[in-house]
Enzyme design. Structure first.
Site, mmCIF file in Angstrom:
data_model
loop_
_atom_site.group_PDB
_atom_site.id
_atom_site.type_symbol
_atom_site.label_atom_id
_atom_site.label_comp_id
_atom_site.label_asym_id
_atom_site.label_seq_id
_atom_site.Cartn_x
_atom_site.Cartn_y
_atom_site.Cartn_z
ATOM 1 N N ASP A 1 43.771 44.856 38.468
ATOM 2 C CA ASP A 1 44.910 43.948 38.551
ATOM 3 C C ASP A 1 44.552 42.761 39.430
ATOM 4 O O ASP A 1 43.655 42.838 40.271
ATOM 5 C CB ASP A 1 46.153 44.664 39.078
ATOM 6 C CG ASP A 1 46.004 45.085 40.532
ATOM 7 O OD1 ASP A 1 45.037 45.815 40.830
ATOM 8 O OD2 ASP A 1 46.853 44.696 41.370
ATOM 9 N N GLU B 1 46.733 47.328 42.975
ATOM 10 C CA GLU B 1 46.315 47.096 44.355
ATOM 11 C C GLU B 1 46.980 45.861 44.942
ATOM 12 O O GLU B 1 47.407 45.854 46.103
ATOM 13 C CB GLU B 1 44.792 46.962 44.426
ATOM 14 C CG GLU B 1 44.215 47.018 45.837
ATOM 15 C CD GLU B 1 44.216 45.685 46.560
ATOM 16 O OE1 GLU B 1 44.088 45.678 47.799
ATOM 17 O OE2 GLU B 1 44.347 44.634 45.888
ATOM 18 N N HIS C 1 39.508 47.429 41.500
ATOM 19 C CA HIS C 1 40.826 47.335 40.843
ATOM 20 C C HIS C 1 40.796 46.230 39.806
ATOM 21 O O HIS C 1 40.112 45.217 39.968
ATOM 22 C CB HIS C 1 41.951 47.118 41.861
ATOM 23 C CG HIS C 1 41.895 45.842 42.641
ATOM 24 N ND1 HIS C 1 42.444 44.654 42.193
ATOM 25 C CD2 HIS C 1 41.375 45.561 43.865
ATOM 26 C CE1 HIS C 1 42.272 43.707 43.098
ATOM 27 N NE2 HIS C 1 41.614 44.225 44.123
ATOM 28 N N ASP D 1 38.071 38.792 42.969
ATOM 29 C CA ASP D 1 39.012 39.821 43.425
ATOM 30 C C ASP D 1 39.845 40.319 42.247
ATOM 31 O O ASP D 1 40.883 39.766 41.950
ATOM 32 C CB ASP D 1 39.907 39.207 44.503
ATOM 33 C CG ASP D 1 40.881 40.191 45.113
ATOM 34 O OD1 ASP D 1 40.652 41.409 44.997
ATOM 35 O OD2 ASP D 1 41.882 39.744 45.684
#
Length: 451
Positions: free
Chosen positions: A93, A155, A91, A124
């Site tokens: 975001d 996410e 992801h 992340d």
């Protein structure tokens, strides 16, 4: 091609990996329009489209999901009709930076400190996007499997956009193996696959006691204080040892997999001298096998500017992590019931649920898992271990329900020192390089159910 040659190729690509990660981290793609313009997420999504196009993917584009976010999807097909299909997930975001003053480096400016790369999203999950790209570049087109890629854009908000998209477009994302790259190793250089995830419940509890503020000198002592009532309610969620104590939830389960030594956990978590570990179980029990409630935030007057007044209302945002073997819906019901029952003085309690996700347990031992374990061993020079993760990825359950024959492997660059979701997030470039090597070896060797 052997692992040594692939690792050499990966090492030669790490300069480009850093430049790409710096460019992607510079885009503050927080998927919350209350905090950042949606155009930032759009820009990050287009960046992902452009890079995977360079890696040979076709049909790339943005797929709008039900929560308004855009997921990036594309494919790379091979001529062999019997070739298996691998889906790559990540992801783009990120979490908001939170306290800017707590960052030692600018959160959206990749900065190297003591060999680690710092910035929001470095681990992340933008570091995993770069890991995918580095693995693909290292293979130089020599990929014998069909590939699909899905990179979602919401996410961190837990709003379920991609989960809904999967169920509505099941044929599009069908794959023999799904690499969910949003977890991490036990430590830098210690390879691991995540085999269980806790589910989660996010909610906001509100307390009302008065129609408006009243003077604490004139009314204090008899008038109920909403903030004090909220504090009382929150205090009932843990006992003196730190165990989560929500009425109706079992808090005695134990973890049977890889251990997490207490001293290493203390160092990873940054506990201050004299601070105790919570709970009466081992660390692995507390973070992987038992429910855990966290107060994420409280709405109340700040110290500076506060007045001598009794608060008429207050609210808190709570996060409950739900271990495997426990139903998240029932855990949600137990938490809501507990909050209402714990309210003192007849104050009014309201609960607004934000998100709910079930825990997940991966199937291991299939051909994809065996191939990946061997690839990790060759990339790291040591056997892969199996871990639990306290975090939640509801998408894994959707994948498992939608594709019951697919093998789902959870891995990634987010080891404990990465401090994901906190100020000073970072990634170790060795993790990007080693994981890229392992993924490249996996893609080169995986033959599906023929194994």
């Amino acid at each position: 091609m052997n692992g040594v040659e692939l690792r050499d190729r990966v090492d030669a690509l790490m300069g480009r990996a850093r430049a790409d990660l710096a460019a992607l981290v510079a885009i503050p793609s927080v998927a919350d329009p209350r905090q950042y313009p949606p155009e930032k997420c759009d820009r990050a999504a287009q960046w992902v489209v452009d890079r995977f196009a360079e890696a040979g993917f076709d049909g790339l584009g943005l797929r709008r999901t039900s929560d308004g976010s855009n997921a990036v999807y594309g494919e790379r097909r091979v001529a062999d009709p019997g070739a298996p299909t691998v889906l790559l997930y990540a992801h783009y975001d990120v979490q908001p930076p939170l306290d800017d003053e707590a960052w030692r480096t600018p959160p959206f400016d990749l900065t190297e400190v003591n060999g680690r790369w710092y910035g929001r999203g470095t681990a992340d999950c933008k570091g995993n996007i770069i890991m995918h790209l580095t693995a693909l570049r290292a293979l130089r087109g020599e990929i014998p499997v069909n590939l699909k890629v899905i990179v979602e854009g919401s996410e961190e908000q837990g709003t379920g956009g991609l989960e809904d998209f999967v169920t509505r477009h099941a044929d599009l994302l069908q794959a023999d193996a799904i690499l969910v790259c949003d977890t991490g190793n036990a430590a830098v250089g210690v390879p691991a696959a995540t085999v269980s995830l806790r589910g989660m419940v996010n909610l906001v509890v509100g307390v009302e006691a008065l129609s408006s503020e009243v003077h604490s000198g004139m009314f204090g002592g008899a008038a109920p204080d909403a903030l004090a009532a909220l504090i009382h309610i929150l205090a009932t969620l843990r006992d003196d040892t730190g165990n989560t104590t929500i009425t109706g939830l079992d808090n005695t389960q134990t973890w049977t997999g890889e251990d997490y030594p207490a001293e290493r956990f203390r160092a990873d978590a940054g506990l201050l001298d004299g601070a105790y570990l919570l709970g009466d179980g081992a660390v692995a029990d507390m973070i992987w096998a038992r429910p855990a409630v966290t107060v994420l935030g409280i709405d109340c007057p700040p110290v500076v500017g506060s007045a001598a007044a009794i608060q008429p209302h207050a609210r808190a945002r709570l996060n409950l992590r739900v271990p495997p073997g426990m139903d998240a819906v029932k855990a949600h019901e137990a938490l809501v019931g507990h909050l209402h029952a714990a309210a003192p003085w007849g104050v009014h309690v309201s609960v607004a649920t934000e998100a709910l996700g079930q825990p997940f347990e991966a199937r291991t031992g299939g051909p994809a898992y065996r191939t990946f374990a061997a690839a990790m061993r060759d990339a790291y020079g040591r056997e892969m271990t199996s871990l639990g993760q306290g975090g939640s990825i509801p998408l894994c359950n959707v994948f498992a329900d939608t594709y019951p024959d697919s093998e789902i492997i959870l891995m990634g660059v987010e080891e404990p020192l990465a401090l994901i979701h906190a100020p000073n997030e970072s990634v170790h470039p060795d993790e990007i390089a080693a994981l890229a090597t392992a993924e490249a070896l996996f893609l080169q060797r995986y033959r599906g159910k023929q194994l």
